[in-house]
Design an enzyme around this catalytic site. Structure first.
Site, mmCIF file in Angstrom:
data_model
loop_
_atom_site.group_PDB
_atom_site.id
_atom_site.type_symbol
_atom_site.label_atom_id
_atom_site.label_comp_id
_atom_site.label_asym_id
_atom_site.label_seq_id
_atom_site.Cartn_x
_atom_site.Cartn_y
_atom_site.Cartn_z
ATOM 1 N N HIS A 57 0.844 -1.197 0.000
ATOM 2 C CA HIS A 57 0.000 0.000 0.000
ATOM 3 C C HIS A 57 0.885 1.255 0.000
ATOM 4 C CE1 HIS A 57 -3.732 -2.298 1.701
ATOM 5 N NE2 HIS A 57 -3.305 -2.779 0.551
ATOM 6 N N GLU A 59 1.283 3.724 2.010
ATOM 7 C CA GLU A 59 1.991 4.069 3.251
ATOM 8 C C GLU A 59 3.307 3.293 3.362
ATOM 9 O OE1 GLU A 59 -1.136 3.178 2.863
ATOM 10 O OE2 GLU A 59 -2.469 3.897 4.439
ATOM 11 N N CYS A 91 -1.814 -1.119 7.429
ATOM 12 C CA CYS A 91 -0.943 0.058 7.317
ATOM 13 C C CYS A 91 -0.928 0.859 8.611
ATOM 14 C CB CYS A 91 -1.401 0.940 6.171
ATOM 15 S SG CYS A 91 -1.118 0.154 4.608
ATOM 16 N N THR A 168 -27.138 10.623 -32.959
ATOM 17 C CA THR A 168 -26.036 9.662 -32.848
ATOM 18 C C THR A 168 -25.793 8.883 -34.129
ATOM 19 O OG1 THR A 168 -27.546 8.023 -31.986
ATOM 20 C CG2 THR A 168 -26.324 9.298 -30.377
ATOM 21 N N THR A 203 -25.462 -2.896 -30.448
ATOM 22 C CA THR A 203 -24.256 -2.184 -30.881
ATOM 23 C C THR A 203 -23.275 -3.131 -31.565
ATOM 24 O OG1 THR A 203 -24.487 -0.321 -29.402
ATOM 25 C CG2 THR A 203 -22.247 -0.934 -29.947
ATOM 26 N N LEU A 211 -14.036 -3.071 -28.825
ATOM 27 C CA LEU A 211 -14.268 -2.708 -27.425
ATOM 28 C C LEU A 211 -13.059 -3.018 -26.539
ATOM 29 C CD1 LEU A 211 -17.955 -3.983 -27.117
ATOM 30 C CD2 LEU A 211 -17.212 -1.616 -27.408
ATOM 31 N N ARG A 214 -6.629 0.477 -27.002
ATOM 32 C CA ARG A 214 -5.534 0.465 -27.971
ATOM 33 C C ARG A 214 -4.473 1.441 -27.477
ATOM 34 N NH1 ARG A 214 -10.243 -0.774 -30.640
ATOM 35 N NH2 ARG A 214 -10.754 1.291 -31.390
ATOM 36 N N GLY A 305 -25.820 1.994 -27.697
ATOM 37 C CA GLY A 305 -26.649 2.926 -28.448
ATOM 38 C C GLY A 305 -27.758 3.531 -27.599
HETATM 39 N N1 LIG Z 1 -22.952 7.582 -30.520
HETATM 40 C C1 LIG Z 1 -22.572 6.685 -29.624
HETATM 41 O O1 LIG Z 1 -21.995 7.037 -28.587
HETATM 42 C C2 LIG Z 1 -22.860 5.250 -29.905
HETATM 43 C C3 LIG Z 1 -22.249 4.259 -29.110
HETATM 44 C C4 LIG Z 1 -22.548 2.951 -29.404
HETATM 45 C C5 LIG Z 1 -23.444 2.656 -30.439
HETATM 46 N N2 LIG Z 1 -23.958 3.665 -31.176
HETATM 47 C C6 LIG Z 1 -24.892 3.400 -32.274
HETATM 48 O O2 LIG Z 1 -26.105 2.935 -31.718
HETATM 49 C C7 LIG Z 1 -26.743 2.089 -32.670
HETATM 50 C C8 LIG Z 1 -27.230 0.856 -31.933
HETATM 51 O O3 LIG Z 1 -28.204 1.282 -31.052
HETATM 52 P P1 LIG Z 1 -29.397 0.386 -30.642
HETATM 53 O O4 LIG Z 1 -30.374 1.270 -29.997
HETATM 54 O O5 LIG Z 1 -29.776 -0.462 -31.794
HETATM 55 O O6 LIG Z 1 -28.655 -0.611 -29.647
HETATM 56 P P2 LIG Z 1 -28.233 -0.449 -28.138
HETATM 57 O O7 LIG Z 1 -28.929 0.674 -27.493
HETATM 58 O O8 LIG Z 1 -26.751 -0.509 -28.041
HETATM 59 O O9 LIG Z 1 -28.750 -1.828 -27.576
HETATM 60 C C9 LIG Z 1 -30.092 -2.173 -27.643
HETATM 61 C C10 LIG Z 1 -30.201 -3.572 -27.166
HETATM 62 O O10 LIG Z 1 -29.805 -3.645 -25.801
HETATM 63 C C11 LIG Z 1 -30.398 -4.781 -25.247
HETATM 64 N N3 LIG Z 1 -30.942 -4.541 -23.930
HETATM 65 C C12 LIG Z 1 -30.567 -5.165 -22.819
HETATM 66 N N4 LIG Z 1 -31.242 -4.759 -21.757
HETATM 67 C C13 LIG Z 1 -32.131 -3.871 -22.191
HETATM 68 C C14 LIG Z 1 -33.139 -3.118 -21.549
HETATM 69 N N5 LIG Z 1 -33.365 -3.225 -20.244
HETATM 70 N N6 LIG Z 1 -33.896 -2.312 -22.316
HETATM 71 C C15 LIG Z 1 -33.663 -2.199 -23.637
HETATM 72 N N7 LIG Z 1 -32.705 -2.893 -24.298
HETATM 73 C C16 LIG Z 1 -31.948 -3.715 -23.573
HETATM 74 C C17 LIG Z 1 -31.496 -5.243 -26.215
HETATM 75 O O11 LIG Z 1 -30.976 -6.383 -26.871
HETATM 76 P P3 LIG Z 1 -31.297 -7.835 -26.291
HETATM 77 O O12 LIG Z 1 -32.757 -7.912 -26.114
HETATM 78 O O13 LIG Z 1 -30.725 -8.762 -27.323
HETATM 79 O O14 LIG Z 1 -30.592 -7.950 -25.016
HETATM 80 C C18 LIG Z 1 -31.600 -4.113 -27.203
HETATM 81 O O15 LIG Z 1 -31.923 -4.551 -28.480
HETATM 82 C C19 LIG Z 1 -25.746 1.803 -33.734
HETATM 83 O O16 LIG Z 1 -26.077 2.526 -34.893
HETATM 84 C C20 LIG Z 1 -24.448 2.299 -33.177
HETATM 85 O O17 LIG Z 1 -23.608 2.788 -34.177
HETATM 86 C C21 LIG Z 1 -23.700 4.944 -30.926
#
Ligand SMILES: NC(=O)c1ccc[n+]([C@@H]2O[C@H](COP(=O)([O-])OP(=O)(O)OC[C@H]3O[C@@H](n4cnc5c(N)ncnc54)[C@H](OP(=O)(O)O)[C@@H]3O)[C@@H](O)[C@H]2O)c1
Length: 373
Positions: A57, A59, A91, A168, A203, A211, A214, A305
């Site tokens: 730790h 200290e 410690c 987005t 996503t 994910l 890097r 997303g």
């Molecule tokens: N701009 C950004 O920061 C950013 C970041 C990442 C992605 N994106 C974009 O976001 C898009 C994807 O978005 P999306 O809305 O399709 O996917 P998302 O929000 O990443 O995921 C949606 C999925 O999450 C799962 N999920 C699990 N628990 C949930 C809950 N309690 N309520 C709702 N869904 C839940 C469901 O799949 P299951 O039912 O199979 O579990 C649902 O289909 C892509 O175009 C990507 O490029 C943008």
């Protein structure tokens, strides 16, 4: 006039201890980031910080450096010295044995195994203790450790990137790249500090992302302090409740780094050895949070997303929002930052407190804390 509890010098010394503690921000988890400075006659005689769980730790390093000069000295520690035997001896005992005269700490340890017992041990041996110096700054260093110890839930940081009008992706789903290279490098720094990156089937299907961290994309100042050999890849946790993913996606192909796939039922595929599947108790976000806590994944960086982001916020599971706003306008038919929250009155909106706003490259980065009702 009342005498201030802590002098300007005390503040200076604790600031130095906080600076040292921050050096452990990529490596100490699940342990807290802690720094220590030992001062004798107005001079720093020992410094240390905790680098990795299982290693000494803060200290201990500071006392080693101080040697005999620790006798009668003041120790500034960012977290109360521990009082229990873990992988290393307490410690508080080390400080007692070294003969320090006073211990000043920024915060009491939220670990119920310690929780004031370290200070009591020191006081019982006649060592003066004070605490609360730069406490807010010390707490900000260890949000995940504090949340785990107090409510046994992970600290969740949700990252989102959008155009200035809060979009987005285009209506056709295209979204690469909204933000610039500097913002993407900044994201690598957040990833490197996390225990896990949390994403979704949606996503992964849309972007097929890796994910991972890097190292070559980290800013040079961080590369110097955090060599490639020390790089810790966060665990990738992917919510795929309805099993729409297959081993063909990049992050689910055979690779050394671990992936946890969360399903509602038992998995229907045969996965590579680095991929572990887990059955969620139910559909709710809380079952994901409960899984993360049980897996000791305490510091979560969410990259998902709009649907999942909305679900996390509606479940009050987000502790901090990191929002990158690009100097772009994408228009009304593009996809919004958040999925439908289903609100029907202004008193249901999620209020935020901005805690940091700055330019990162050409993009604005806002850090905000949700204020849940
Ligand atoms: N701009 C950004 O920061 C950013 C970041 C990442 C992605 N994106 C974009 O976001 C898009 C994807 O978005 P999306 O809305 O399709 O996917 P998302 O929000 O990443 O995921 C949606 C999925 O999450 C799962 N999920 C699990 N628990 C949930 C809950 N309690 N309520 C709702 N869904 C839940 C469901 O799949 P299951 O039912 O199979 O579990 C649902 O289909 C892509 O175009 C990507 O490029 C943008």
């Amino acid at each position: 006039m009342t005498t201030p509890a802590f002098s300007a010098w005390d503040h200076q010394m604790m600031s130095r201890a906080l600076q040292l503690a921050a050096k452990g921000r990529f490596t100490t988890s699940p342990n807290p980031r802690v720094g220590c400075v030992i001062v004798q006659d107005g001079e720093i005689v020992g410094e240390g910080f905790h680098y990795r769980a299982g290693e000494p730790h803060a200290e201990v390093y500071a006392l080693r450096e101080a040697g005999e000069k620790a006798k009668g000295a003041t120790a500034y520690v960012t977290l109360e010295p521990c009082s229990h035997y873990g992988r290393t001896p307490p410690c508080a005992e080390a400080l007692i044995n070294a003969g320090v005269g006073e211990v000043i700490c920024a915060m009491v340890d939220p670990n119920p195994l310690v929780g004031g017992k370290g200070l009591a041990m020191l006081e019982a041996q006649g060592i003066r203790t004070r605490h609360g110096l730069l406490q807010t700054e010390a707490e900000a260093l260890n949000p995940a450790f504090i949340k785990k110890m107090t409510v046994n839930r992970p600290f969740v940081r949700l990252k989102m990137a959008a155009s200035l009008d809060g979009k987005t992706a285009l209506a056709n789903g295209e979204s690469k790249w909204i933000t610039g290279a500097a913002a993407r490098s900044d994201v690598q720094v957040w990833r490197a500090q996390a225990d896990a990156i949390l994403s979704t089937s949606g996503t992964v299907r849309a972007d097929d992302p890796m994910l991972n961290v890097r190292w070559e994309q980290l800013p040079p100042s961080i590369q110097q302090q955090y060599p490639r050999s020390e790089l810790r890849q966060p665990v990738r946790v992917i919510v795929d409740r309805h099993q729409t993913l297959t081993p063909t996606y990049q992050c689910l192909r055979e690779a050394a780094d671990p992936v946890h796939l969360l399903h509602l039922g038992t998995s229907e595929h045969t996965w590579a050895d680095n991929i572990a599947t887990h059955q969620l108790a139910d559909e709710r976000i809380d079952s994901v949070m409960s899984y993360l806590a049980s897996a000791n994944l305490n510091h979560i960086f969410v990259e998902a997303g709009a649907t999942f982001a909305g679900a996390l916020l509606a479940a009050q599971a987000v502790d901090e929002l990191v929002l990158y706003l690009a100097p772009k306008l994408m228009g009304g038919d593009s996809r919004s930052l958040l999925g439908a929250l289903g609100l029907s009155a202004m008193d249901q909106v999620i209020d935020l407190k901005f805690t940091d706003v700055r330019l990162v490259g050409d993009d604005i980065r806002i850090i905000a804390t949700p204020i849940y009702r």
